[in-house]
Motif scaffolding. Structure first.
Motif, PDB file in Angstrom:
ATOM      1  N   ASN A 190      43.708  37.051  34.722  1.00  0.00           N
ATOM      2  CA  ASN A 190      43.345  38.411  35.126  1.00  0.00           C
ATOM      3  C   ASN A 190      42.116  38.430  36.044  1.00  0.00           C
ATOM      4  O   ASN A 190      41.054  38.917  35.685  1.00  0.00           O
ATOM      5  N   THR A 217      40.525  40.189  38.028  1.00  0.00           N
ATOM      6  CA  THR A 217      40.534  41.615  38.343  1.00  0.00           C
ATOM      7  C   THR A 217      39.587  41.973  39.472  1.00  0.00           C
ATOM      8  O   THR A 217      39.894  42.801  40.312  1.00  0.00           O
ATOM      9  N   GLU A 266      54.224  45.408  44.782  1.00  0.00           N
ATOM     10  CA  GLU A 266      54.149  45.195  43.334  1.00  0.00           C
ATOM     11  C   GLU A 266      54.845  43.902  42.906  1.00  0.00           C
ATOM     12  O   GLU A 266      54.626  43.419  41.799  1.00  0.00           O
ATOM     13  N   GLY A 290      54.514  41.010  44.577  1.00  0.00           N
ATOM     14  CA  GLY A 290      53.761  39.838  44.994  1.00  0.00           C
ATOM     15  C   GLY A 290      53.980  39.405  46.419  1.00  0.00           C
ATOM     16  O   GLY A 290      53.844  38.214  46.726  1.00  0.00           O
ATOM     17  N   PHE A 344      52.883  34.967  45.260  1.00  0.00           N
ATOM     18  CA  PHE A 344      53.000  34.532  43.874  1.00  0.00           C
ATOM     19  C   PHE A 344      54.466  34.299  43.542  1.00  0.00           C
ATOM     20  O   PHE A 344      55.342  34.987  44.059  1.00  0.00           O
ATOM     21  N   GLN A 386      54.480  40.320  39.599  1.00  0.00           N
ATOM     22  CA  GLN A 386      53.412  40.686  38.678  1.00  0.00           C
ATOM     23  C   GLN A 386      52.513  41.696  39.345  1.00  0.00           C
ATOM     24  O   GLN A 386      52.482  41.797  40.577  1.00  0.00           O
ATOM     25  N   PRO A 387      51.781  42.460  38.560  1.00  0.00           N
ATOM     26  CA  PRO A 387      50.844  43.418  39.160  1.00  0.00           C
ATOM     27  C   PRO A 387      49.728  42.686  39.886  1.00  0.00           C
ATOM     28  O   PRO A 387      49.157  41.724  39.384  1.00  0.00           O
ATOM     29  N   ILE A 388      49.432  43.147  41.090  1.00  0.00           N
ATOM     30  CA  ILE A 388      48.331  42.580  41.859  1.00  0.00           C
ATOM     31  C   ILE A 388      47.036  43.205  41.371  1.00  0.00           C
ATOM     32  O   ILE A 388      46.905  44.424  41.298  1.00  0.00           O
ATOM     33  N   LYS A 389      46.067  42.373  41.034  1.00  0.00           N
ATOM     34  CA  LYS A 389      44.824  42.869  40.458  1.00  0.00           C
ATOM     35  C   LYS A 389      43.826  43.308  41.520  1.00  0.00           C
ATOM     36  O   LYS A 389      43.131  44.310  41.357  1.00  0.00           O
ATOM     37  N   SER A 401      45.406  37.881  40.978  1.00  0.00           N
ATOM     38  CA  SER A 401      46.409  38.361  40.027  1.00  0.00           C
ATOM     39  C   SER A 401      46.237  37.595  38.728  1.00  0.00           C
ATOM     40  O   SER A 401      45.246  36.897  38.521  1.00  0.00           O
ATOM     41  N   SER A 402      47.215  37.683  37.854  1.00  0.00           N
ATOM     42  CA  SER A 402      47.154  36.965  36.585  1.00  0.00           C
ATOM     43  C   SER A 402      47.269  35.460  36.785  1.00  0.00           C
ATOM     44  O   SER A 402      46.821  34.685  35.934  1.00  0.00           O
TER      45      SER A 402
END
Length: 809
Positions: A49, A51, A430, A432, A454, A458-461, A476-477
């Motif tokens: 994360n 962030t 959203e 990647g 990626f 996954q959600p981009i932080k 990201s994660s």
């Protein structure tokens, strides 16, 4: 009257009547690990994360706020290396207390949500810390945590959210921290605050009066030095539209950095807080009302600060716009005009907003109101919502993507070869993917390329742009990825360099390469608006180096068997190009030739379909030949090639259609088979492997040595089966007759018989009533034990006892 004030039924109708917008297609796509686009990755098994990202002024060091860690990375080289790593994780007791409050253990870690420079030597960080926010100071050199003067953990309430899933914003100005977040465990007290104030600059926050903020989602914040104002961007429930339940609106709010609160009224509270609606919409369309991200683009050198632009990504809560993402640009000058205008007044008894017709004693939001009288401060306390909405630049949408949902973005102005400024947006989907879009003069947008950053969606932080280094950082994660803003060396010819329409790249006529615009000393070939190859390249159009042959190259000779399905592959060089097939000696009748979705040409090999075929690509009125094939029948059409395990035969998709002018037609889905490929110097057998990239060139003519993508398959399968069955039946019948005759001749030689009696038996058929065995054989009344003509009822020859004649019993 604004569309958000219309009944929901009318809003939906207007949305359906809106202009249809085609999807934006990236010209080139680079999957993860593609050789044409180099990326630098940083990941660690214990770092999750990422962030928050913070870049040093020189662009060489990247600071990362992650889960339980704060890292310092060296990003000055191609490979990302770790300089320092600080463990800032909760204790076991903190984790236990968090779990006892009913929270998941995975959410009880310390998620760093604030990371800002305070001065040249120290940074300030805040994290969720097991749903008990804390903050700390960090020394840049050496990279280490600094204990507070009291020796106790610094309270983070009002500076950082409790919940790691809640969004927040933070910005540091002159050593003071301005934040937008929630100030309680339940997330019901949103605040915009100032912290770390010194001297007369005391800490400030919003008044607790209902209506200042309505369940907001904080997105971003920006500082405009010339205005001495902090602008906050967020989405919240629009209570002014009381007939629509939970109608979401996007907001911009402002506070002055010089505000110190009122003397009696609004003590330690903002006296300069005002907000207005950001109305992202075009004419005859419903608004896109949910703000996803927003970035600030400073004005060009030598222009007014009012030309500062704020680019925002917006979504919609209306089902008619579900799945769409749009970008709107707002000008600072227009924002200032709205805040200088009229304000609505809130009726505390009814909770409804209404325009205020009378004269106002002061202009809400104006800096210096902390010195105003209590009467004026009471007025600004109740009049903080601007009556007008901020409209986008030129009252239109900057970019519309009906098939991609964008999450975060970055923006930069780039000077082209004609000294014109172009705005480039780096948009993160959203799933990647990074889209590099350039905004054109006609209001359209051109997506130069898309890059998969990626492997797993996954959600981009976070996303951060380094203008000085020309790099985009994406967190990201999985970790952090560094992406160069340009990829000029990928384009191997003048035509490809110009067709890319990338403001970062141009064709260097001196060195015959596509290079960064700031490194070209001579005349550069570039046309961002139209991609005019004829004008920019002139005689510099060179043969393509990737991925197919240029026009004029020798055709690839293909020897095929009669009656086979041939598949000619056309390489894809651009998603925006239109490809077609041409034949020099024959008309490509659609009943005979079929073009598949991958631009391959399929047809049945006959004497009439021999000849030369060319794949022609057209983009921006520039035409080039990507592949040329010469198809000829083999001298021995009955000779079959041996299939290999790498080229499995595929089933035909449909039955064979009738002939056209005596030429057979074929089903659209060909079968894969090994073909013999002949070039000028060699002959070899090639079986195209599944998953390999087919480029339509031989190994002798292409750098990669890919196999020629020609596929063949058996046809007339049903007819062949029927003929084979008839032939087998005839052969079986002849063999049976031969065996029967041989058996009769053998019996004649081994069994003693009365020749005259046998002839009479052959000439006179038996009747059923004359056979004692009931099998239609004629019986001899003189034969004992039911024997007839020397044959027993059980079919055994007379006097043989079941053995062959003349053999001992």
């Amino acid at each position: 009257m604004e569309h958000p004030g219309l009944p929901s039924v009318i809003v939906v109708v207007l949305g359906l009547l809106g202009n249809f917008v085609e999807g934006l297609t990236p010209r080139v796509s680079f999957p993860i690990g593609a050789p044409g686009r180099s990326l630098s990755h940083f990941n660690s098994s214990d770092v999750r994360n990422t962030t928050t990202l913070l870049l040093s002024d020189d662009g060489d060091t990247l600071y990362i706020g992650a889960r339980d860690f704060i890292l310092s990375l060296n990003v000055s080289q191609k490979d990302i290396t770790v300089i320092g790593k600080l463990d800032w994780s909760p204790s076991e007791k903190d984790m236990y207390d968090c779990s006892m409050k009913g929270k998941k253990k995975a959410d009880c870690h310390n998620f760093v949500r604030v990371l800002q420079f305070l001065n040249s030597t120290h940074m300030y960080a805040c994290g969720t810390f097991a749903f008990s926010p804390r903050c700390t100071y960090i020394k840049s050199e050496p990279f280490s945590l600094v204990t507070s003067p009291t020796g106790k953990p610094e309270e983070g309430r009002g500076r950082c959210p409790y919940d790691p899933y809640q969004r927040n914003s933070a910005i540091s100005v002159d050593g003071e921290l301005y934040t937008g977040t929630v100030a309680d465990y339940m997330g019901n007290r949103p605040v915009i605050s100032r912290h770390l104030g010194e001297g007369s600059h005391v800490d400030l926050k919003l008044d607790d009066t209902v209506g200042w903020l309505e369940d907001p989602t904080f997105i971003s914040s920006s500082f405009v030095p010339s205005e001495e104002k902090i602008y906050f961007f967020f989405s919240e429930v629009g209570r002014e539209y009381d007939f629509v339940e939970k109608f979401t609106v996007s907001r911009i709010a402002q506070v002055c950095t010089s505000d110190i609160g009122g003397q009696r009224t609004l003590q330690k509270r903002w006296t300069t807080f005002t907000k207005a609606q950001l109305l992202c919409k075009s004419d005859n369309e419903i608004p896109y009302n949910v703000l996803q991200d927003i970035v600030t683009l400073p004005p060009p050198d030598g222009t007014s600060v009012d030309d500062t632009l704020f680019f925002g990504i917006f979504g919609s809560q209306w089902s008619v716009n579900t799945g769409k993402s749009v970008v709107c640009a707002f000008r600072l000058g227009d924002i200032k005009d709205v805040f200088r205008g009229h304000y609505k007044v809130l009726n505390r008894d009814t909770g409804r907003w209404s325009p205020r017709p009378q004269e106002r004693p002061a202009n809400p939001g104006e800096c210096g109101l902390h010195n105003a009288s209590d009467n004026i401060l009471r007025f600004v306390k109740e009049n903080f919502l601007a009556e007008e909405s901020v409209r986008p630049v030129e009252r239109r949408l900057t970019l519309v993507s009906p098939d991609q949902r964008y999450a975060l973005m970055a923006a930069q102005r780039v000077t082209a070869s004609n000294h014109k400024l172009y705005t480039v947006l780096f948009l993160l989907t959203e799933t990647g993917y990074l889209h590099k879009a350039v905004l054109l003069d006609d209001g359209d947008a051109h997506i130069v390329e898309e890059i998969q950053v990626f492997e797993q969606p996954q959600p981009i932080k976070s996303v951060l742009l380094s203008v000085s280094k020309g790099e985009v950082f994406v967190g990201s994660s999985e970790g952090v990825v560094k992406v160069p803003v340009s990829n000029c060396s990928y384009y191997g010819s003048c035509s490809e360099c110009v067709l890319a329409r990338d403001p970062y790249c141009a064709w260097d006529h001196t060195h015959k390469v596509c290079a960064a615009i700031d490194g070209i000393q001579d005349v550069a070939g570039q046309d961002v608006e139209g991609g005019n190859v004829q004008r920019e390249c002139v005689s510099a159009i060179m043969p393509r180096s990737r991925p197919g042959p240029a026009k004029g190259n020798a055709a690839k000779l293909l020897l095929v068997s009669l009656g086979k399905v041939v598949r000619l592959q056309c390489p894809e060089v651009s998603r925006l190009a239109r490809s077609r097939w041409e034949g020099l000696d024959l008309y490509l009748d659609p009943n005979v030739y079929q073009t598949q979705d991958d631009n391959s040409l399929n047809f049945l090999s006959t004497a009439a379909t021999q000849g030369q075929y060319s794949c022609i690509s057209t983009e921006n009125n520039f035409q080039q030949t990507l592949a040329v094939y010469q198809v000829k029948l083999e001298s021995h059409p009955t000779q079959q090639t041996t299939p290999t395990s790498e080229a499995p035969t595929k089933a035909l998709a449909s039955t064979t259609r009738g002939n056209l002018r005596g030429r057979p037609t074929f089903p659209p889905a060909p079968t894969s088979a090994t073909v013999r490929q002949v070039s000028a110097n060699f002959t070899r057998r090639v079986a195209p492997s599944a998953g390999s990239e087919e480029t339509g060139v031989t190994e002798a003519d292409s750098p990669g040595g890919e196999a020629l993508p020609v596929e063949q398959g058996k046809t007339y399968l049903k007819e062949l089966v029927v003929v084979s069955m008839l032939l087998a039946a005839c052969v079986t019948f002849l063999i049976t007759i031969g065996l029967y005759n041989a058996r009769q001749r053998f019996r004649n030689k081994t069994v003693p018989q009365d020749v005259s009696q046998e002839r009479d038996a052959e000439q006179e058929p038996l009747r059923d009533d004359q056979s004692p065995c009931g099998n239609g054989k004629r019986s001899d009344p003189t034969a004992p034990n039911g024997q007839a003509n020397g044959v027993a009822c059980n079919g055994t020859p007379k006097a043989s006892n079941g053995h062959l004649p003349n053999t001992p019993t």
